[in-house]
Motif scaffolding. Structure first.
Motif, PDB file in Angstrom:
ATOM      1  N   SER A 271      41.554  46.075  44.476  1.00  0.00           N
ATOM      2  CA  SER A 271      40.256  46.253  43.835  1.00  0.00           C
ATOM      3  C   SER A 271      39.294  45.217  44.399  1.00  0.00           C
ATOM      4  O   SER A 271      39.667  44.053  44.538  1.00  0.00           O
ATOM      5  CB  SER A 271      40.362  46.045  42.319  1.00  0.00           C
ATOM      6  OG  SER A 271      41.318  46.917  41.778  1.00  0.00           O
ATOM      7  N   PHE A 272      38.113  45.634  44.765  1.00  0.00           N
ATOM      8  CA  PHE A 272      37.065  44.688  45.179  1.00  0.00           C
ATOM      9  C   PHE A 272      35.726  45.407  45.192  1.00  0.00           C
ATOM     10  O   PHE A 272      35.668  46.632  45.115  1.00  0.00           O
ATOM     11  CB  PHE A 272      37.367  44.059  46.547  1.00  0.00           C
ATOM     12  CG  PHE A 272      37.385  45.044  47.704  1.00  0.00           C
ATOM     13  CD1 PHE A 272      38.548  45.718  48.039  1.00  0.00           C
ATOM     14  CD2 PHE A 272      36.226  45.282  48.447  1.00  0.00           C
ATOM     15  CE1 PHE A 272      38.568  46.616  49.105  1.00  0.00           C
ATOM     16  CE2 PHE A 272      36.247  46.178  49.510  1.00  0.00           C
ATOM     17  CZ  PHE A 272      37.419  46.850  49.840  1.00  0.00           C
ATOM     18  N   ASP A 273      34.664  44.638  45.255  1.00  0.00           N
ATOM     19  CA  ASP A 273      33.326  45.227  45.324  1.00  0.00           C
ATOM     20  C   ASP A 273      32.620  44.719  46.565  1.00  0.00           C
ATOM     21  O   ASP A 273      32.903  43.632  47.048  1.00  0.00           O
ATOM     22  CB  ASP A 273      32.480  44.802  44.115  1.00  0.00           C
ATOM     23  CG  ASP A 273      33.096  45.268  42.812  1.00  0.00           C
ATOM     24  OD1 ASP A 273      33.681  46.368  42.800  1.00  0.00           O
ATOM     25  OD2 ASP A 273      32.997  44.511  41.823  1.00  0.00           O
ATOM     26  N   VAL A 274      31.696  45.521  47.054  1.00  0.00           N
ATOM     27  CA  VAL A 274      30.848  45.069  48.154  1.00  0.00           C
ATOM     28  C   VAL A 274      29.405  45.172  47.678  1.00  0.00           C
ATOM     29  O   VAL A 274      29.005  46.181  47.101  1.00  0.00           O
ATOM     30  CB  VAL A 274      31.063  45.925  49.415  1.00  0.00           C
ATOM     31  CG1 VAL A 274      30.101  45.517  50.520  1.00  0.00           C
ATOM     32  CG2 VAL A 274      32.507  45.809  49.905  1.00  0.00           C
ATOM     33  N   GLU A 275      28.659  44.095  47.879  1.00  0.00           N
ATOM     34  CA  GLU A 275      27.259  44.081  47.450  1.00  0.00           C
ATOM     35  C   GLU A 275      26.389  44.803  48.465  1.00  0.00           C
ATOM     36  O   GLU A 275      26.649  44.748  49.667  1.00  0.00           O
ATOM     37  CB  GLU A 275      26.767  42.628  47.330  1.00  0.00           C
ATOM     38  CG  GLU A 275      27.435  41.813  46.252  1.00  0.00           C
ATOM     39  CD  GLU A 275      27.022  42.247  44.840  1.00  0.00           C
ATOM     40  OE1 GLU A 275      25.881  42.717  44.671  1.00  0.00           O
ATOM     41  OE2 GLU A 275      27.856  42.133  43.917  1.00  0.00           O
ATOM     42  N   LYS A 276      25.366  45.439  47.968  1.00  0.00           N
ATOM     43  CA  LYS A 276      24.426  46.104  48.864  1.00  0.00           C
ATOM     44  C   LYS A 276      23.778  45.058  49.771  1.00  0.00           C
ATOM     45  O   LYS A 276      23.371  43.995  49.308  1.00  0.00           O
ATOM     46  CB  LYS A 276      23.346  46.816  48.047  1.00  0.00           C
ATOM     47  CG  LYS A 276      22.422  47.681  48.872  1.00  0.00           C
ATOM     48  CD  LYS A 276      21.514  48.485  47.951  1.00  0.00           C
ATOM     49  CE  LYS A 276      20.326  49.096  48.631  1.00  0.00           C
ATOM     50  NZ  LYS A 276      20.543  49.888  49.802  1.00  0.00           N
ATOM     51  N   GLY A 277      23.744  45.358  51.070  1.00  0.00           N
ATOM     52  CA  GLY A 277      23.065  44.487  52.012  1.00  0.00           C
ATOM     53  C   GLY A 277      23.907  43.350  52.565  1.00  0.00           C
ATOM     54  O   GLY A 277      23.409  42.519  53.313  1.00  0.00           O
ATOM     55  N   GLU A 278      25.185  43.271  52.215  1.00  0.00           N
ATOM     56  CA  GLU A 278      25.975  42.171  52.772  1.00  0.00           C
ATOM     57  C   GLU A 278      26.817  42.644  53.975  1.00  0.00           C
ATOM     58  O   GLU A 278      26.973  43.838  54.207  1.00  0.00           O
ATOM     59  CB  GLU A 278      26.863  41.528  51.710  1.00  0.00           C
ATOM     60  CG  GLU A 278      28.091  42.303  51.298  1.00  0.00           C
ATOM     61  CD  GLU A 278      28.996  41.503  50.364  1.00  0.00           C
ATOM     62  OE1 GLU A 278      29.119  40.274  50.535  1.00  0.00           O
ATOM     63  OE2 GLU A 278      29.604  42.106  49.462  1.00  0.00           O
TER      64      GLU A 278
END
Lengths: 270, 399
Positions: A23-30
């Motif tokens: 599980s993980f998230d990616v931020e918009k624009g990174e």
């Protein structure tokens, strides 16, 4: 804002668990770095997020769409530079771009305009009417990146994009990726090149044995290393994944049944 | 509309790629030519009876035996092509020795008492020696020789009977009437076909080759094309675009069908211009049947291509199907010659129906109504296999 949300994503190939409930998230624009030794599950994860592989369990949302239920919608928002170069050797760069542009239902004028724009930016303009089979690996990879950008996607997945390229081309591509990112494209990058990961990404996830072993900003990860002055990302990586070389033998990977490993050779070791 | 355009894009790309590959292009054209020329020339037919070397051992140097030899030597099967090249030998054993050395493909021996026996109203003896190492040539050679000898004998018989009839019975020997013939051979048989002329083996085999070349080309082409893209990684580029999986399948099928039909046309043109085959039915119907034949195979092609990871695996898997099909579909040998069980198996294969229908159209000039059974079966097989293949393809490709 989160542009990718991964929830307990798992992929099993028969008894072998390639990706184990991550599980993980990616931020918009990174620019999100995805690191791990051979066979850790990087490519398998990328293939699931790009809808090319069906997860065994768990799910993810990419650009707000579920990768299983709304795979068509997901595809509209992503670009992929996979381990293998997606170009037809007998077609010219322009013909390749036109074909993939058409498959993405872009009008021919738009395809031409974007193709010229990206080829020019990637210094491939002068070769655009030559068949891709005549290009060097570096030239192919640049056209391949132009192909992934035809739809001007919000998210660009790159699976070891600079592997096997000369330092000049690798540098060229890195600079280009930074430029893309400055223009708002979210980039998910897998690489074995620690310097590349360090220079490009703000946050990195280190995946090993199908699990996320560490996920943080490069700066924070480095703080973990106490016994060394000015530790590098490589120190962090080796500290987390260990020094043991991952070369236990495995069956010859053959196609969709087998797990997808990073690297270039056809038959890799796990 | 979008689906149609996607299908066309994929087909166009495939064909463009194909035309750029010179080696593939050359083999593509040469393959059907090879098939046709090989089959056309190696399989013996009446037409192939040309200058066949045979041995002769004439122990009777009479007028009658010389006449017989003369008839054999001057036999023409096709215009100005002598059937046999006759070499004289001293004995039957010499002829046999010559056959062993493959100097001749058969022979005949006239016994010493040949003319004597004829004169004395006894049966005269001619021995025909056959080359058992080559059953097909041997069958044609011995058959033709027997026919010639029998015909010659019949003529002698008729002459004799005529003499008796004229001298012993009050029958007039009017010109045009041949009472002797009616005595020697009281029944006259007459062959009547559906189409004028005599079909040769080549006319039988041409529709079979056409169907086989087209269908196997499409089957292997389809599987190889999908698995090649999978191997090279370009399939990912297609799969990641927002197009339906069915468009991918249909696009690939379309490009392969176009290629298949072009190959079929090469076969057809060769058959017409090189081997003198006459197409008695409609060319459009031939094309329709070929397309239906292709359609009936697409499901299988898709399944193989989706499950095989590499091009080589796909080709090998297909070879397993193709090889038995070559023999079982009746492309080269009539199905009626096979044991019942084999005939049953043959009727599971779509190729069999395609060949049967094509043969009816090409040789017998059958219309669409005459081949409706085959059309229904081919479409049925196509629909059923596609029905299963498409969802399986979707699943296999992302597993």
């Amino acid at each position: 804002m989160k542009i990718i949300e991964v929830e307990n994503l798992t992929k099993k190939f028969k008894k072998f668990t390639a990706v184990d409930s991550i599980s993980f998230d990616v931020e918009k624009g990174e620019i999100f770095g995805f690191l791990g030794p051979n066979g850790a599950g990087k490519s398998t994860t990328i293939r699931m997020l790009t809808t090319l592989l069906q997860p065994t369990s768990g799910t993810a949302r990419v650009a707000g769409f579920d990768i299983i239920k709304d795979s068509d919608e997901v595809r509209k928002h992503i670009g992929l530079v996979a381990e293998k170069i997606i170009l037809y050797n007998h077609l010219t760069a322009l013909e390749n771009l036109e074909f993939f542009g058409r498959l993405n239902h872009l009008p021919i004028e738009v395809i031409k305009e974007r193709a010229n724009k990206w080829l020019l930016r990637l210094d491939m303009e002068q070769w655009k009417n030559q068949q891709a089979g005549t290009y060097s690996t570096g030239m192919k990879q640049r056209v391949n990146i132009a192909r992934a950008l035809l739809t001007e996607p919000e998210i660009l997945f790159l699976d070891e994009p600079t592997l096997g390229l000369d330092p000049q081309t690798a540098h060229h591509i890195r600079t280009f990726l930074q430029e893309l990112n400055e223009n708002g494209v979210t980039i998910i990058l897998t690489t074995h090149d620690m310097i590349e990961a360090e220079t490009l990404s703000r946050r990195v996830a280190i995946i090993d044995h199908g699990k996320i072993a560490a996920l943080d900003t490069v700066l924070n990860l480095k703080k973990v290393i106490k016994d060394k002055k000015n530790p590098t990302l490589e120190d962090v990586f080796l500290n987390i994944t260990g020094f043991g070389i991952r070369d236990t033998l495995q069956k010859i990977v053959s196609g969709p049944k087998g797990p997808h490993f990073g690297g270039t050779s056809q038959n890799r070791v796990r | 509309m979008r689906t149609l355009s996607d299908i066309l894009q994929i087909a166009k790309k495939d064909l463009l790629e194909f035309t750029r590959d010179r080696l593939r292009l050359i083999t593509f054209v040469i393959m059907p030519i090879f098939m046709m020329v090989l089959v056309g020339f190696i399989f013996p037919s009446q037409n192939t009876l040309k200058n066949i070397s045979i041995g002769l051992n004439n122990n009777d140097n009479s007028e009658a035996s010389k006449q017989l030899v003369n008839v054999v030597e001057n036999l023409e099967v096709t215009q100005s092509n002598k059937a046999f090249k006759v070499t004289e030998y001293k004995s039957v054993n010499d002829i046999k020795a010559a056959i062993k050395k493959q100097e001749v493909s058969g022979g005949f021996a006239i016994s010493a008492d040949f003319s004597e026996n004829i004169k004395n109203n006894q049966q005269a003896n001619v021995v025909i020696v056959e080359d058992q190492s080559n059953p097909q040539i041997s069958a044609i050679t011995s058959q033709t020789l027997s026919k010639v000898v029998e015909g010659f004998g019949q003529q002698l018989g008729i002459q004799k009977v005529n003499k008796i009839l004229v001298t012993k019975l009050p029958i007039s020997s009017d010109k045009g009437k041949n009472p002797g013939l009616a005595f020697v051979s009281p029944i006259k048989t007459q062959l009547e076909g559906i189409i004028p002329g005599e079909p040769n083996y080549f006319e039988f085999v041409a529709p079979g080759i056409m169907a086989m070349v087209v269908m196997t080309a499409v089957l292997t082409g389809l599987a190889a094309s999908v698995s090649r893209e999978k191997e090279q990684g370009t399939l990912d580029g297609i799969l990641i675009s927002p197009i339906s999986r069915l468009s991918i399948i249909l696009g690939k099928t379309l490009s392969q069908s176009i290629r298949g039909l072009v190959q079929g046309m090469i076969v057809l043109l060769l058959a017409i211009f090189l081997f003198g085959v006459t197409i008695h039915g409609s060319i459009l119907l031939v094309a329709l049947l070929l397309l239906l034949g292709i359609f009936s195979f697409v499901g299988l092609g898709i399944l193989v291509s989706a499950s095989a990871a590499e091009q080589e695996t796909a080709t090998q898997m297909l070879f397993m199907f193709q090889f038995p099909m070559l023999f079982l579909s009746g492309a080269f040998f009539p199905l009626q010659q096979m044991p019942v069980i084999m005939q049953r198996i043959a009727h599971i294969l779509p190729l069999t129906y395609a060949i049967e229908a094509l043969r009816k159209v090409v040789i017998l000039g059958a219309g669409i109504a005459d081949v409706q059974k085959e059309i229904l079966i081919l479409s049925g097989i196509g629909i059923v296999t596609l029905f299963f293949a498409v969802p399986i393809f979707k699943k296999l490709i992302t597993r």
